[in-house]
Design a protein around this motif. Structure first.
Motif, mmCIF file in Angstrom:
data_model
loop_
_atom_site.group_PDB
_atom_site.id
_atom_site.type_symbol
_atom_site.label_atom_id
_atom_site.label_comp_id
_atom_site.label_asym_id
_atom_site.label_seq_id
_atom_site.Cartn_x
_atom_site.Cartn_y
_atom_site.Cartn_z
ATOM 1 N N THR A 269 23.482 43.580 -2.489
ATOM 2 C CA THR A 269 23.729 43.377 -0.560
ATOM 3 C C THR A 269 22.153 42.926 0.055
ATOM 4 N N GLN A 270 21.624 44.001 -0.106
ATOM 5 C CA GLN A 270 20.367 44.561 0.401
ATOM 6 C C GLN A 270 19.070 43.342 0.370
ATOM 7 N N GLN A 271 19.028 43.305 -1.132
ATOM 8 C CA GLN A 271 18.428 42.440 -1.736
ATOM 9 C C GLN A 271 18.967 40.802 -1.257
ATOM 10 N N TYR A 272 19.253 40.043 -0.927
ATOM 11 C CA TYR A 272 20.129 39.395 -0.802
ATOM 12 C C TYR A 272 19.583 38.692 0.505
ATOM 13 N N VAL A 273 20.013 39.983 1.496
ATOM 14 C CA VAL A 273 19.802 40.062 2.879
ATOM 15 C C VAL A 273 18.155 40.064 3.132
ATOM 16 N N ALA A 274 17.644 40.976 3.050
ATOM 17 C CA ALA A 274 15.692 40.599 3.220
ATOM 18 C C ALA A 274 15.187 39.594 2.801
ATOM 19 N N GLN A 275 15.715 39.002 1.556
ATOM 20 C CA GLN A 275 15.015 37.475 1.168
ATOM 21 C C GLN A 275 15.796 36.562 2.016
ATOM 22 N N TRP A 276 17.347 36.623 2.225
ATOM 23 C CA TRP A 276 17.945 35.586 3.468
ATOM 24 C C TRP A 276 17.456 35.799 5.034
ATOM 25 N N SER A 277 16.893 36.442 5.531
ATOM 26 C CA SER A 277 16.809 36.793 6.951
ATOM 27 C C SER A 277 15.161 36.147 7.252
ATOM 28 N N ASP A 278 14.102 36.569 5.723
ATOM 29 C CA ASP A 278 12.606 36.136 6.505
ATOM 30 C C ASP A 278 12.750 34.526 5.866
ATOM 31 N N VAL A 279 13.901 34.046 5.320
ATOM 32 C CA VAL A 279 13.743 32.555 5.343
ATOM 33 C C VAL A 279 14.228 31.982 6.290
ATOM 34 N N MET A 280 15.036 32.799 7.118
ATOM 35 C CA MET A 280 16.416 32.317 8.249
ATOM 36 C C MET A 280 15.042 32.424 9.718
ATOM 37 N N ILE A 281 14.553 33.125 9.947
ATOM 38 C CA ILE A 281 13.803 33.830 11.103
ATOM 39 C C ILE A 281 12.871 32.391 10.892
ATOM 40 N N ALA A 282 12.327 32.259 10.134
ATOM 41 C CA ALA A 282 10.842 31.040 9.392
ATOM 42 C C ALA A 282 11.392 30.222 9.690
ATOM 43 N N GLU A 283 12.157 29.603 9.886
ATOM 44 C CA GLU A 283 12.770 28.106 9.553
ATOM 45 C C GLU A 283 13.603 27.849 10.762
ATOM 46 N N LYS A 284 14.885 28.852 11.703
ATOM 47 C CA LYS A 284 15.477 28.422 12.143
ATOM 48 C C LYS A 284 14.358 28.946 13.628
ATOM 49 N N SER A 285 15.473 28.173 14.773
ATOM 50 C CA SER A 285 14.265 28.498 16.148
ATOM 51 C C SER A 285 15.351 30.004 16.496
ATOM 52 N N VAL A 286 14.994 31.027 17.331
ATOM 53 C CA VAL A 286 15.487 31.701 17.528
ATOM 54 C C VAL A 286 17.220 32.159 17.659
ATOM 55 N N PRO A 287 17.441 31.363 18.672
ATOM 56 C CA PRO A 287 19.073 31.004 19.329
ATOM 57 C C PRO A 287 19.192 30.558 17.863
ATOM 58 N N GLU A 288 18.780 29.837 16.718
ATOM 59 C CA GLU A 288 19.357 29.958 15.935
ATOM 60 C C GLU A 288 20.012 30.727 14.889
ATOM 61 N N TYR A 289 19.318 31.171 14.510
ATOM 62 C CA TYR A 289 19.151 32.842 13.894
ATOM 63 C C TYR A 289 19.878 34.110 14.443
ATOM 64 N N VAL A 290 19.863 33.984 15.499
ATOM 65 C CA VAL A 290 21.241 34.565 16.252
ATOM 66 C C VAL A 290 21.942 34.549 15.929
ATOM 67 N N MET A 291 22.681 33.349 16.042
ATOM 68 C CA MET A 291 23.810 32.612 15.974
ATOM 69 C C MET A 291 23.738 32.837 14.922
ATOM 70 N N ILE A 292 23.817 32.164 13.310
ATOM 71 C CA ILE A 292 23.837 32.300 11.615
ATOM 72 C C ILE A 292 23.706 33.948 11.506
ATOM 73 N N SER A 293 22.515 35.038 12.269
ATOM 74 C CA SER A 293 23.166 36.623 12.348
ATOM 75 C C SER A 293 23.886 36.497 12.431
ATOM 76 N N GLU A 294 24.431 36.374 13.586
ATOM 77 C CA GLU A 294 26.055 37.147 14.325
ATOM 78 C C GLU A 294 26.881 36.512 13.082
ATOM 79 N N GLN A 295 27.035 35.200 12.705
ATOM 80 C CA GLN A 295 28.012 34.615 11.317
ATOM 81 C C GLN A 295 27.926 35.644 10.262
ATOM 82 N N PHE A 296 26.741 35.939 10.056
ATOM 83 C CA PHE A 296 26.377 36.614 9.161
ATOM 84 C C PHE A 296 27.001 37.731 8.964
#
Length: 847
Positions: free
Chosen positions: A331-358
């Motif tokens: 889980t740690q390996q997956y989340v580390a890669q996923w968060s790096d990709v999402m913070i770069a591709e998404k805006s802050v409100p979008e990142y906050v929303m999908i992070s809460e969903q995750f």
């Protein structure tokens, strides 16, 4: 032949028994026999035999055979060495008494013979050394327990073979249970358990593990399925086995240190199958692959398969040691890669929303599949560390937060703060929040004067709502909001608006806004600030659901839709007072508020007398009675003038020949010069009838308010005969006489005295506005000089920077001058010999 348990010796007769003793000296032969018997007794006597009592009163220990004792010397040799020819028990050739033949019948002849023998010999025929042998009366059995165990085990082994092949026929559980019980009762439980354990271990190794090893080359999920199938099959088999061996389980295994059958079931499977080096990692990875597949493909995981795997890990007692670390690691390996990709591709409100969903999805999985509380705790910490802590810099940047605040995106701001506050990082929004508030507020302060207060109140309301609902009344962000408001509201800029002074324009505009409210009432409140019309401003956009706290805040603001006009004016005054608290230069507000209040009172332009009094009470509470002393005097003067006019009109009505319709409606105010603003003189040509009415009122007033003559004399004496003489007395003398005359001294001047002649003006002019600002600026200079003198008097000697700092603190309540202006006032005090410079950039007070 075993030695006897104890060798009885003749006992001494009781002391209370009277017996005739025969005394004779033993012969040499008898003495030798006596020594031989004593030595025999000594050899056969056990070392732990009970000693003979040393006296008749000593207690005697009871045993099956009387304890030996030393033969009394009083017995004769014949009595000591004479024995009966036969005893009541049959005695063999070797002197062994056989109890198995029973006792011979006791007949009168035997009793007589025994009695005569006893009387003849004088001794008990049963005394002396005897060996008693008790023979078992039960017939020896031909039962062979080992043969029976082998027979039962043969039946059990055959039944186990059938069970291991998933069969249920060919044996009787009841008969096998009885056989196990019989074997256990014949002390065969240990052997039976050892054979059962060995048979089960053999089955797990050969029939279960070997086929699974052949499948080890398949994918992880396939291997996991095969292991789960064998595990459930093994558990079902052991249920039947436990029913057969239940007596063994309860009577032998449970009280011992050996594992019960319930404990043996997972133990064998864990040791032989799960712990095998070719299967262990594959089994655990198979369960982790199920979760990884759901995360990547966004498809629902095979619920039954994953739940069975978790249950197996719990039952095998490998959940904490094997599964949990691997699950958290993947889980740690997956989340580390996923968060790096999402913070770069998404805006802050979008990142906050999908992070809460995750996070919600991961925690829901823990609940659905009954993962341990420790897993849920560590998983949540892991997610928050990668999604929040390691991304806090990106989440708290100025641009994303400013964009949300610009459009009042309350739900997005709430979600952002909520994500950060999972790790108590919500206060890290403070720098970006302060910067936005300062820039926005500064643009309002130096913007259009007409909309300044309205925009400030609107901004304050928006930010209060953000702080209460989105920031959940965060203490750090609340301090940031108040401190930033105080900073930008006291920013000054010399320009045309303030006539080149350092006065804050906010104080003036707040006073004018209050004047607008008190003159116009509820109708004068701007639409964006009215509670009835502002509910749409605070409402969320269509289709947006606010969090519970945010929705409560909006409802709280909308609960006042049914307020009446007086209540709404009172609420607006409270909001204005919130702004007023941030203003340092309250002298500017006081000057303009006093001038506007005078106009409202003299021209009767106040919409509500209660609102006027309410505002005065608020100012008194906020600034103290000294701030409102002159304002209160103005209200008193107007009230006294109103009473005076009523008295005057009543006098006119009482006059003879007074005609109500022809009288001039005269209104006169008698004011205290020191309490009211000053106005320039304006020459006015008064009509004759108005002049006559004024003179008539003047006579009326003088007739009511003529003082004791002594009071006038003292007042004139203080003005014409003291050190300061604004009046000139003719002739000059220290006493006032009735014949003396007084005139105004046109040459009288004094830097601390000012003669005020007040007149009312209908509308503020540019000249009047300029004069107000200049007068306030001059007053601030005097206040600054007075503060410097007070500081020097208390400190005697002080450094330059410290003096500047102390002066700013002392004058903050009335309005702070710039550092350059403070320096100029210090120079003036030096010129006036109030203070002097010393070496080291120090100042000292001159007494």
């Amino acid at each position: 032949m075993k030695p006897p348990a104890s060798v009885p010796t003749p006992t001494a007769p009781p002391a209370d028994r009277k017996r005739k003793r025969v005394t004779r000296q033993p012969s040499s032969e008898e003495a030798a026999k006596q020594r031989t018997l004593q030595s025999l007794f000594t050899v056969q006597q056990k070392p732990h035999s009970i000693p003979t009592p040393t006296s008749p009163s000593s207690k005697r220990h009871r045993t099956d055979v009387p304890p030996p004792s030393t033969p009394p010397r009083a017995l004769s040799r014949a009595a000591m060495y004479s024995f009966a020819s036969r005893s009541p028990l049959a005695t063999g050739s070797n002197g062994v008494v056989d109890l198995t033949n029973g006792s011979p019948p006791v007949t009168p002849q035997t009793r007589r013979t025994s009695g005569s023998l006893k009387s003849r010999t004088g001794i008990n025929p049963h005394t002396g050394a005897r060996k008693l042998v008790v023979k078992n009366l039960k017939q020896n059995s031909t039962w062979d327990s080992k043969a029976y165990l082998e027979k039962i085990w043969g039946q059990l082994d055959a039944a186990l073979t059938i069970i291991f092949k998933d069969g249920n026929e060919g044996f009787s559980k009841e008969d096998l249970y009885r056989g196990v019980e019989n074997v256990c009762r014949q002390d065969g439980a240990r052997t039976l358990f050892d054979r059962l354990e060995g048979r089960c271990r053999q089955h797990v190794e050969q029939d279960m593990r070997q086929p699974m090893l052949e499948k080890a080359g398949l994918d992880n999920v396939s291997v996991l399925k095969a292991v789960l199938a064998e595990w459930f099959r093994w558990k079902e088999q052991m249920v039947t086995i436990r029913a057969i061996f239940f007596f063994l389980d309860r009577s032998y295994l449970l009280p011992s240190t050996k594992p019960t059958i319930l404990e043996l079931t997972p133990q064998l499977f864990r040791e032989i199958v799960f712990s095998h080096e070719s299967l262990k990692s594959t089994i655990v990875n198979g369960a982790c692959d199920l979760v990884a597949s759901e995360r990547i493909r966004k498809t629902s995981v095979d619920q039954s398969l994953f739940k069975q795997a978790v249950e197996m890990f719990h039952e095998l007692q490998v959940y904490t040691s094997s599964f949990e670390p691997r699950f958290l690691g993947t889980t740690q390996q997956y989340v580390a890669q996923w968060s790096d990709v999402m913070i770069a591709e998404k805006s802050v409100p979008e990142y906050v929303m999908i992070s809460e969903q995750f996070i919600a999805a991961e925690l829901a999985r823990c609940e659905d599949y009954a993962l341990d509380a420790s897993t849920r705790r560590d998983l949540l910490a892991l997610l928050e560390d990668h999604l929040v802590v390691r991304k806090d810099t990106d989440l708290t940047e100025y641009e994303p937060l400013a964009a949300l605040l610009d459009r009042s995106a309350l739900p997005e701001i709430t979600a952002l703060y909520g994500l950060l506050n999972r790790r108590r990082l919500g206060n890290k929004l403070r720098p970006a929040f302060e910067k936005w508030v300062d820039e926005t507020g500064t643009s309002v302060v130096f913007g259009k004067e007409e909309d300044m207060v309205t925009n400030l109140l609107s901004l304050k309301r928006r930010l209060d709502l953000v702080w209460k609902s989105a920031f959940l009344r965060d203490e750090t962000l609340g301090h940031a909001l108040r401190e930033t408001f105080e900073i930008f509201m006291n920013k000054t800029k010399k320009g045309e608006a303030t006539w080149g002074t350092d006065n804050t324009k906010v104080g003036e505009m707040i006073a004018k806004y209050v004047d607008q409210l008190l003159r116009g009432g509820a109708k004068a409140i701007p639409d964006v600030l009215t509670m009835r019309r502002a509910s749409s401003i605070n409402a969320p956009p269509a289709g947006v659901l606010l969090p519970t706290a945010a929705q409560a805040a909006v409802e709280e603001n909308n609960d006042d839709d049914d307020l009446d006009e007086d209540s709404e004016i009172s609420m607006q005054l409270d909001q204005v007072l919130d702004l007023f608290r941030f203003v340092h230069g309250k002298a500017v507000f006081e000057a303009f508020y006093k001038k506007d209040l005078a106009r409202r009172l003299l021209m009767a332009r106040s919409a509500s007398a209660d609102a006027e009094r309410s505002m005065l009470t608020r100012l008194k509470t906020e600034c103290g009675s000294g701030f409102t002393q002159n304002l209160e005097q103005m209200f008193k003067d107007v009230e006294l003038a109103r009473e005076e006019m009523q008295s005057y009109k009543q006098r006119l009505e009482d006059r003879i020949g007074y005609e109500k319709g022809k009288a001039i409606d005269l209104s006169v105010n008698i004011l205290s010069a020191a309490a009211w603003p000053t106005y320039p003189d304006i020459p006015v040509v008064i009509p004759a009838n108005v002049k006559k009415a004024i003179d008539d009122f003047e006579l009326h007033y003088k007739s009511k308010h003529n003082g004791p003559e002594a009071e006038v004399n003292r007042t004139l004496q203080s003005l014409a005969c003291a050190k300061l003489r604004p009046l000139t007395k003719h002739p000059r003398s220290r006493d006032v006489h009735p014949t003396d005359t007084f005139s105004l001294n046109p040459d009288f001047t004094h830097p601390k005295y000012r003669i005020k002649i007040n007149q009312v003006q209908l509308k503020e002019t540019r000249e009047e506005n300029k004069e107000t600002h200049i007068r306030v600026a001059e007053d601030r200079n005097f206040e600054c000089q007075a503060a410097v003198v007070r500081i020097l008097k208390s400190r005697k000697t002080i450094g330059h920077q410290e003096l500047i700092s102390e002066t700013i603190k002392a004058t903050m309540g009335r309005g702070v001058l710039g550092v350059a202006d403070i320096k100029r006032n210090i120079e003036r005090l030096i010129e006036k010999d109030y203070m002097e410079r010393e070496e080291g950039n120090m100042y000292s007070y001159i007494a």
